[in-house]
Design a protein around this motif. Structure first.
Motif, short mmCIF file in Angstrom:
data_model
loop_
_atom_site.label_atom_id
_atom_site.label_comp_id
_atom_site.label_asym_id
_atom_site.label_seq_id
_atom_site.Cartn_x
_atom_site.Cartn_y
_atom_site.Cartn_z
N THR A 262 0.85 -1.19 0.00
CA THR A 262 0.00 0.00 0.00
C THR A 262 0.89 1.23 0.00
N GLU A 265 1.31 7.60 -1.49
CA GLU A 265 0.74 8.46 -2.52
C GLU A 265 0.37 7.60 -3.72
N PRO A 266 -0.79 7.83 -4.32
CA PRO A 266 -1.19 7.04 -5.49
C PRO A 266 -0.23 7.27 -6.66
N VAL A 305 -7.92 4.41 -6.41
CA VAL A 305 -8.39 5.16 -5.24
C VAL A 305 -9.90 5.10 -5.13
N GLU A 348 -3.48 3.06 -5.47
CA GLU A 348 -2.95 3.20 -4.11
C GLU A 348 -2.41 1.90 -3.54
N THR A 349 -2.79 0.76 -4.11
CA THR A 349 -2.36 -0.54 -3.62
C THR A 349 -2.06 -1.44 -4.81
#
Length: 525
Positions: A262, A265-266, A305, A348-349
């Motif tokens: 994770t 920051e995206p 996101v 984001e992940t």
């Protein structure tokens, strides 16, 4: 106009009555376009023209006394002004599947509720995954917070068995519950009998017998229940208490190895995605080396996101543990899917899963590689690159088969074989690099009875044979089907234009046939 004025009044009333359904349909169409006000009573009804029933209600409708199963006409008569939408099971299932793909950010093992479970939620097997978020409580809090942010009210429960988790999620007093292992019986005892996911008819019968709580079934003799009810009752009870296993149909098979990260920051660029995926593969390498395994197929899952999840599967020709090789293939894969991959506000992940593994023998790294090893490595990388560029179905590899018939001596497969599996011997006669899918008939002029070909007409073109090499006699394999097939005499010929063909005469003249036939089977460069 004059004819309309002369119509009887009864006929006019009939036309007016016929127009009423159209007006109601138009009103329903206009109301379906209007946005739903959550503060007012809102229900979802069956898509039925005759006596539709309510399928689901919002809290405002429940406070007004409406409940699933009530007839829509009765609900309208009670409230008058009611927001109604038709039920769409296919859209509900699709939305639930999208939510399940999003939930794989917590664990790769996610299953949808089945029909007997209400089809209104998900099972998440968080065994071995809760520690990634700091424990079950943190995972539960993060999941609830994200669902609330997406305006998806949910009831969540953690338990050792799917049955106990389902019961607490539907009938517990709190929206979030964590049940310690071994306390299933005490937690389920005060819950209503419907917490066991029983058939409605079975639940009604049990209530008529005075068995309204799960605790009333605990400690009872099983024989009377087995004789009176279907085996579903005792099976559901045993599964909820952990006495019997309950298999779950996961959305995707659990991967052999997985690693998730994770980000603070995206990210939305291809370079950043490849860099994070390379670090994830670096984290997986020690585990693969310890088990003596290599990755043959991987899946990169990108979580946006806004909750959408994108899966990028890719396979390899041979098992590997090289992060650089995986990064190279992933970059080619991203270039191919650049148009369909929408980053939105960013990812984001990221999760990298090894879905297929194979045994991988240790290899020498310090000394120089042999030419054969280097050639195999380069061919494998080329094969993987072509598969990512053109698609896995567009790249084929030849594998040897123990047969002296040309059409049976090799097959086309998806993965390359080791070069040592090919026969070590070489035939006395050359073989064409291009073998036709099926031998094509040709008109050939040759000396009788078994002389070489002198002139050939093939694919509408007549040519004279300038050079001939052969024959090479190949008989049918007696241990397989078709052992009675005629013998073939193969020739390598070259016509006046320089075209080289591999053709054969079917049948030995005078012994197997009186009129031999000719076929073109391959081409030489």
């Amino acid at each position: 106009a004059a004819e309309q004025r002369e119509q009887p009044a009864a006929e006019q009333r009939k036309l007016h009555a016929a127009e009423q359904p159209k007006l109601h349909a138009a009103e329903r169409k206009r109301s379906s376009r209007a946005p739903v006000n959550p503060a007012r009573p809102f229900v979802i009804a069956e898509a039925s023209e005759t006596a539709p029933c309510i399928v689901a209600v919002n809290p405002a409708a429940a406070d007004a006394g409406l409940a699933p199963g009530m007839r829509l006409a009765d609900a309208r008569a009670r409230l008058g002004s009611l927001q109604v939408r038709q039920d769409d099971p296919m859209a509900d299932t699709a939305a639930l599947e999208r939510l399940a793909h999003w939930a794989t950010r917590y664990t790769p093992s996610v299953a949808l509720f089945k029909a007997e479970s209400g089809t209104d939620g998900l099972f998440l097997d968080i065994t071995g995954a809760a520690h990634l978020l700091g424990g079950e409580e943190n995972l539960l809090a993060d999941l609830a917070e994200r669902l609330d942010a997406a305006n998806l009210p949910a009831r969540i429960a953690v338990a050792e068995t799917p049955g106990a988790a389902w019961a607490l999620a539907h009938f517990a007093r709190t929206n979030r519950a964590i049940l310690p292992a071994g306390t299933e019986a005490n937690a389920l005892a005060p819950l209503p009998i419907e917490a066991l996911r029983l058939d409605p008819a079975t639940a009604v019968t049990l209530r008529r017998l005075g068995l309204k709580r799960v605790g009333m079934l605990l400690g009872q003799h099983r024989a009377p229940f087995a004789a009176r009810f279907e085996k579903e009752l005792l099976l559901r009870l045993d599964r909820a208490l952990g006495r019997a296993p309950e298999p779950l149909a996961f959305l995707t098979p659990p991967p052999a190895y997985t690693q998730i990260r994770t980000l603070l920051e995206p990210i939305d660029s291809e370079e950043a995605i490849v860099a994070v995926a390379t670090r994830l593969m670096d984290d997986l390498v020690p585990r693969l080396e310890t088990d003596g395994k290599g990755a043959r197929a991987l899946r990169l899952t990108l979580y946006r996101v806004d909750g959408a999840a994108h899966e990028i599967p890719f396979g390899l020709a041979l098992p590997t543990r090289s992060p650089e090789h995986v990064a190279r293939l992933l970059r080619l894969r991203l270039e191919r899917h650049a148009r369909s991959l929408e980053a939105g506000f960013g990812f984001e992940t990221l999760r990298l899963s090894v879905t297929v593994v194979e045994a991988m023998a240790p290899r020498q790294r310090t000394l120089a590689r042999s030419d054969e090893t280097e050639r195999t490595r380069r061919c494998t990388r080329l094969h993987d690159a072509l598969r990512q560029r053109l698609g896995p179905q567009s790249v084929r590899h030849l594998a040897p088969v123990e047969s002296h018939l040309p059409e049976r001596s090799q097959i086309s497969c998806m993965t390359p074989d080791d070069a040592s599996s090919w026969p070590a011997f070489e035939t006395a006669q050359p073989r064409p690099p291009l073998l036709l899918a099926h031998p094509e008939p040709a008109n050939v002029v040759a000396l009788v009875p078994d002389g070489p070909p002198l002139r050939i007409r093939w694919r509408g073109t007549l040519s004279t044979i300038a050079r001939t090499q052969g024959p090479e006699r190949i008989a049918a394999e007696w241990w397989r089907d078709g052992a009675d097939a005629p013998t073939r005499d193969y020739y390598l010929v070259e016509d006046g234009t320089g075209r080289r063909l591999w053709l054969y005469r079917e049948g030995i003249p005078g012994r197997e046939t009186t009129d031999a036939r000719w076929f073109v089977h391959g081409l030489f460069p």
